[in-house]
Design an enzyme around this catalytic site. Structure first.
Site, PDB file in Angstrom:
ATOM      1  N   ASP A 340       0.872  -1.162   0.068  1.00 33.77           N
ATOM      2  CA  ASP A 340       0.110  -0.021   0.067  1.00 33.77           C
ATOM      3  C   ASP A 340       0.922   1.414  -0.026  1.00 33.77           C
ATOM      4  O   ASP A 340       2.233   1.305   0.346  1.00 33.77           O
ATOM      5  CB  ASP A 340      -0.866   0.053   1.164  1.00 33.77           C
ATOM      6  CG  ASP A 340      -1.622   1.047   1.263  1.00 33.77           C
ATOM      7  OD1 ASP A 340      -2.397   1.660   0.696  1.00 33.77           O
ATOM      8  OD2 ASP A 340      -1.422   1.845   2.615  1.00 33.77           O
ATOM      9  N   ASP A 539      -1.441  -0.686   5.929  1.00 34.07           N
ATOM     10  CA  ASP A 539      -1.668  -0.130   7.480  1.00 34.07           C
ATOM     11  C   ASP A 539      -3.236   0.278   7.745  1.00 34.07           C
ATOM     12  O   ASP A 539      -3.353   0.670   8.579  1.00 34.07           O
ATOM     13  CB  ASP A 539      -0.889   0.473   7.852  1.00 34.07           C
ATOM     14  CG  ASP A 539      -0.991   2.132   7.109  1.00 34.07           C
ATOM     15  OD1 ASP A 539      -1.736   2.128   5.921  1.00 34.07           O
ATOM     16  OD2 ASP A 539      -1.039   3.352   7.515  1.00 34.07           O
ATOM     17  N   ASP A 543      -6.932  -1.865   3.612  1.00 32.20           N
ATOM     18  CA  ASP A 543      -6.042  -2.822   3.207  1.00 32.20           C
ATOM     19  C   ASP A 543      -6.374  -4.280   3.871  1.00 32.20           C
ATOM     20  O   ASP A 543      -5.732  -5.152   3.333  1.00 32.20           O
ATOM     21  CB  ASP A 543      -4.665  -2.564   3.813  1.00 32.20           C
ATOM     22  CG  ASP A 543      -4.108  -1.336   3.015  1.00 32.20           C
ATOM     23  OD1 ASP A 543      -4.373  -1.078   1.833  1.00 32.20           O
ATOM     24  OD2 ASP A 543      -3.437  -0.029   3.754  1.00 32.20           O
TER      25      ASP A 543
END
Length: 642
Positions: A340, A539, A543
């Site tokens: 990410d 995080d 996600d």
């Protein structure tokens, strides 16, 4: 009377001292029993040499009972529970068989070395649990609750969300919360592993177990004590130690079948060599007992669990939390890692990179008025502009007379007779914005920056470019992964320009832009089809689906609770290079496990062959078999080192 009071008052202290002594001795009971057994064996051997046979046998019997009690109890309980024989039972049979044929010394030595190897395994377990004990000791049991100006000392479990607590300098924060009064520096080493204190002020989050260094702060509780980040860390380590890896599960399944095969072979060994090879009954039974000893898979069974526990313990000590041995084992087989962007590869907080103003205008004035307007907004871009202005201009902000938030576009405000607009190009006039200062905004946008335009009285007077800065350690982490031949890709919801700039700056192999959470899952599935074993690093709440889809989900420690709960591995310090370290730890563990398995099988085959050739005596069989078990455990303990 006074004497009675004094004696009574001291009684709890005596009891506490006794309890403390017992607690200290308890983890070492197996080792103490093994050493006592060794002393009794030595006494029995000496008594045998001076022809005190009965006394010698009594000494050996006590050596059997004291040294073998722990393992015998464990073996019998597991046999009853699982309804299947195990290695411990083989050792009991072998020791009893040795005593039956008169080899008291050898049987006792077998028990002694078996007890020593058991004490070593317990030591490994205790070392792996040490991190939990150390963590639990860091969490305070009491907190100073403040209610309407009144201070009350309460147990941490009594704290509720919304309660206010006072944390004085030198004290540990008792529960997760947010600072509502005061400023300080906190030592967050217990949570993140970072030794440098972190400055904290109003509205900053604080975590249970961290140390308040130099200022009194009032904290509003945001989570119950049972759900703090600190408690989650403890639960993660505990679950990791109880969850077994695929290799360990296979060995345990294999153990039951193997024990039955060994016992069947021993039964046949008691009769067949006498009739087929002409061995005497004594020799036949003697060789059967040696087979029972040397064929036991003690070293093989001890090949995996101590290594896994040592590796998990090592990781926990360095801020890498594994939720189980299976994830640690899988880590070394990764072929690709998806990242990410926000909060993972980048800091997650935009920072001002460029401030451009129209010729003849005062940069200081424009920044001060822009920051004054933006100070009324909670938007991350607005906060970044205010933060930048405060850092570069040491002046108090003059607040606007009126302010209007135009959702999705920007903000309007007025100072005296001046009308100000701050926002997107379309909000201030697209054509004028794109041509401002020779089209600088287009170049800045191509670098992955977000551009905010400033307009005064219908004329654009400046622009501010902001960017979510790539973490300093990101490039190092990605380079290390690429050196290992791992394909790296970024999955982000940002535009093509931003994604391209961040991917280039972060040294990633590829990127996919404008990626929604459901798209991330689809991309993960494609990567799994292409590479087989894939990890996802993230995080945020968005996600979590991708973390669950990947073979290995890795969450950043400062991420959302959902990400932490979904992931298989947590990096407590938000330190990406730790991923390469975790992979290296996984490779070391798998390498040591392979060494242990090959070594233990080789020793078993060698000892069995030597026994059939009648060149192996029982004492050497005991030493070879149990010695290999101890060597395997000691080899596993190397993983405790950094």
């Amino acid at each position: 009377m006074n004497a009675e009071v004094k004696a009574y008052s001291n009684e709890p202290n005596v009891r506490t001292t006794e309890e403390s002594f017992i607690e200290k001795v308890k983890p070492h009971l197996e080792l103490i029993a093994a050493i006592t057994s060794g002393v009794l064996i030595a006494a029995g051997w000496i008594l045998e040499k001076i022809d005190l046979g009965t006394a010698s046998i009594i000494a050996f019997i006590f050596a059997f009972l004291i040294g073998g009690f722990a393992k015998a109890k464990e073996g019998i309980e597991e046999t009853i529970e699982n309804k299947e024989l195990n290695v411990e039972m083989l050792m009991i049979f072998a020791a009893i068989g040795s005593a039956i044929i008169g080899y008291w010394t050898e049987g006792a030595i077998l028990i002694f070395i078996f007890a020593i190897s058991g004490a070593l395994e317990t030591y490994t377990m205790n070392k792996s649990h040490k991190e939990i004990s150390a963590l639990m000791e860091l969490q305070p049991e009491e907190a100073l609750r403040v209610t309407n100006g009144t201070q009350e000392l309460v147990h941490v479990s009594d704290l509720k969300i919304g309660d206010h607590i006072l944390v004085k300098p030198g004290e540990r924060v008792p529960s997760d919360g947010r600072i509502i009064k005061g400023n300080t520096a906190l030592d967050e080493a217990a949570i993140t592993g970072e030794s440098i204190p972190v400055s904290k002020g109003l509205q900053d989050d604080v975590f249970a177990g961290t140390v308040n260094i130099n200022g009194s702060i009032t904290v509003e509780i945001t989570k119950p004590s049972s759900e703090t980040l600190f408690q989650k860390i403890i639960q993660l380590v505990q679950s990791a130690q109880s969850e077994k890896s695929p290799s360990q599960l296979f060995i345990e399944k294999f153990e039951g079948t193997y024990v039955k095969v060994v016992l069947s072979a021993v039964v046949l060994m008691m009769f067949l060599p006498h009739f087929l090879l002409g061995w005497s009954w004594t020799e036949t039974f003697y060789r059967a007992m040696i087979l029972l000893v040397v064929a036991s898979p003690c070293a093989l069974v001890a090949s995996i669990m101590p290594a896994t526990l040592s590796a998990i313990s090592n990781g926990a000590r360095h801020g890498i939390l594994f939720k189980g041995g299976v994830h640690l084992e899988n880590l070394s087989h990764l072929k690709a890692i998806a990242f990410d962007k926000t909060g993972t590869l980048t800091k997650g907080k935009p920072e001002v990179t460029d401030v451009l103003v129209k010729d003849g205008m005062s940069k200081e004035e424009i920044l001060l008025k822009t920051a004054a307007i933006e100070s009324h907004s909670n938007h991350p871009l607005a906060q970044a502009i205010v933060r930048y202005t405060n850092e570069h201009i040491n002046q108090e902000l003059i607040h606007p007379e009126s302010i209007e938030d135009v959702s999705g576009w920007g903000v309007k405000a007025s100072f005296s007779n001046e009308e100000w607009k701050i926002g997107k190009a379309d909000f201030v006039g697209k054509s004028e914005a794109e041509s401002f200062m020779g089209g600088s905004s287009i170049q800045l946008a191509s670098e992955g920056k977000t551009v905010v335009f400033i307009q005064r009285n219908e004329v654009i007077v400046g622009l501010i470019a902001l960017k979510d800065i790539v973490r300093e350690e990101t490039k190092l982490a990605i380079d290390k992964l690429r050196e290992k031949g791992i394909y790296t890709i970024m999955l982000t919801g940002d535009s093509q320009n931003t994604a391209d700039a961040i991917a280039g700056e972060g040294h990633l192999d590829d990127y996919i832009a404008e990626c929604l959470p459901e798209n991330k899952v689809e991309e993960l599935k494609k990567l799994k089809e292409r590479f087989g074993n894939v990890a996802m690093v993230g995080d945020g709440i968005n996600d979590a689906p991708a973390l669950a889809t990947a073979n290995v989900g890795i969450a950043m420690g400062e991420g959302s609770d959902v990400a932490l709960e979904t992931a298989d591995i947590v990096l407590m310090k938000n330190d990406l290079p730790r991923i390469a370290e975790a992979i290296q730890l996984s490779e070391r563990m798998n390498r040591i496990i392979k060494q242990n398995v090959i070594f233990s099988i080789t020793v078993i085959i060698f000892l069995i062959s030597s026994n059939f050739l009648q060149v192996l005596d029982l004492p050497y069989g005991v030493i070879g078999h149990e010695g290999s078990t101890i060597l395997v455990i000691l080899n596993s303990l190397r993983l405790l080192k950094s």
